[in-house]
Design an enzyme around this catalytic site. Structure first.
Site, PDB file in Angstrom:
ATOM      1  NE  ARG A   1       6.956  -6.066   8.736  1.00 33.98           N
ATOM      2  CZ  ARG A   1       6.677  -6.096   7.432  1.00 33.98           C
ATOM      3  NH1 ARG A   1       7.602  -6.475   6.586  1.00 33.98           N
ATOM      4  NH2 ARG A   1       5.498  -5.737   6.987  1.00 33.98           N
TER       5      ARG A   1
ATOM      6  CD  GLU B   1      -6.527  -0.264  -1.311  1.00 38.19           C
ATOM      7  OE1 GLU B   1      -5.441  -0.461  -0.749  1.00 38.19           O
ATOM      8  OE2 GLU B   1      -6.902   0.836  -1.746  1.00 38.19           O
TER       9      GLU B   1
HETATM   10  P1  AMP Z   1      -3.652  -5.621   7.330  1.00 35.92           P
HETATM   11  O1  AMP Z   1      -4.024  -7.003   6.879  1.00 35.92           O
HETATM   12  O2  AMP Z   1      -4.156  -4.543   6.429  1.00 35.92           O
HETATM   13  O3  AMP Z   1      -3.992  -5.364   8.790  1.00 35.92           O
HETATM   14  O4  AMP Z   1      -2.079  -5.513   7.183  1.00 35.92           O
HETATM   15  C1  AMP Z   1      -1.254  -6.042   8.149  1.00 35.92           C
HETATM   16  C2  AMP Z   1      -0.032  -6.681   7.562  1.00 35.92           C
HETATM   17  O5  AMP Z   1       0.562  -5.898   6.541  1.00 35.92           O
HETATM   18  C3  AMP Z   1       0.996  -6.861   8.646  1.00 35.92           C
HETATM   19  O6  AMP Z   1       1.577  -8.158   8.498  1.00 35.92           O
HETATM   20  C4  AMP Z   1       2.009  -5.757   8.408  1.00 35.92           C
HETATM   21  O7  AMP Z   1       3.324  -6.246   8.551  1.00 35.92           O
HETATM   22  C5  AMP Z   1       1.768  -5.277   6.993  1.00 35.92           C
HETATM   23  N1  AMP Z   1       1.560  -3.835   6.882  1.00 35.92           N
HETATM   24  C6  AMP Z   1       0.435  -3.204   6.497  1.00 35.92           C
HETATM   25  N2  AMP Z   1       0.566  -1.869   6.473  1.00 35.92           N
HETATM   26  C7  AMP Z   1       1.841  -1.624   6.878  1.00 35.92           C
HETATM   27  C8  AMP Z   1       2.601  -0.423   7.095  1.00 35.92           C
HETATM   28  N3  AMP Z   1       2.095   0.801   6.885  1.00 35.92           N
HETATM   29  N4  AMP Z   1       3.872  -0.557   7.540  1.00 35.92           N
HETATM   30  C9  AMP Z   1       4.402  -1.774   7.758  1.00 35.92           C
HETATM   31  N5  AMP Z   1       3.746  -2.944   7.569  1.00 35.92           N
HETATM   32  C10 AMP Z   1       2.479  -2.877   7.133  1.00 35.92           C
END
Ligand code: AMP
Length: 174
Positions: free
Chosen positions: A62, A99
């Site tokens: 995205r 995780e």
């Molecule tokens: P993180 O590495 O945990 O910061 O996760 C970020 C990535 O996971 C991004 O590329 C987001 O598109 C996706 N992502 C994580 N949580 C969500 C959520 N609640 N809704 C949509 N996309 C998410």
């Protein structure tokens, strides 16, 4: 409708328990589907790009949508950071912890060189693992991350704490 009349929050849809129970997925497809909202979103993100930026780096998948639009609006080039096995030329890779288990991101080795400045773009900052891995990839190629831009930040997950020395900007916080 003029761009500043758009409330971006109205175009983010919550999908409970997707892709697994307990996750409240922030669906940006209604925002993409509305020309005024998408345009306003990209224009707002562009305000955070320092003038000496050389490239926009978008995170699959995205981050490509917002990053590529932002690159076109600002006249900057776009560099993709992709999931394993998707980039055709020689890659530099990084593994990072999820995780449960590990994930991996890749960038073309010749995409960046020492001293260049980039802005990293993704749709959403959650725990910060994906953005941190991307910052590390860019820095390992000798370039510098001037800022990270997100449409949405899930503030309660404190992801920005992992991105300590990088300026972080979001348009919407939850
Ligand atoms: P993180 O590495 O945990 O910061 O996760 C970020 C990535 O996971 C991004 O590329 C987001 O598109 C996706 N992502 C994580 N949580 C969500 C959520 N609640 N809704 C949509 N996309 C998410």
């Amino acid at each position: 409708m003029s761009a500043n009349a758009v409330n971006l929050r109205d175009f983010i849809r919550d999908i409970p328990d997707y892709p697994k129970p307990g996750i409240n997925f922030k669906d940006i497809t209604p925002l993409l589907a509305d020309g005024d909202a998408f345009g306003a979103c990209v224009s707002e993100l562009a305000c955070y790009i320092p003038s000496d930026t050389n490239f926009i780096v978008g995170i699959e998948s995205r981050g490509f949508l917002f990053g590529a639009a932002l690159a076109q609006l600002t006249g900057l080039g776009f560099i993709p950071v992709r999931k394993p096995g998707k980039l055709p030329a020689d890659v530099h890779a990084i593994e990072y912890e999820l995780e449960y288990g590990m994930d991996r991101l890749e960038i073309h080795r010749d995409a960046l060189s020492k001293g260049q400045k980039v802005v990293v773009v993704d749709d959403l900052l959650a725990t910060g693992g994906t953005a941190k891995a991307t910052i590390d990839l860019v820095e390992q190629l000798g370039a510098e991350v001037a800022a990270c831009l997100f449409v949405i930040e899930l503030s309660f997950l404190n992801g920005r704490e992992r991105l300590n020395h990088t300026p972080i900007h979001h348009l919407l916080a939850y």
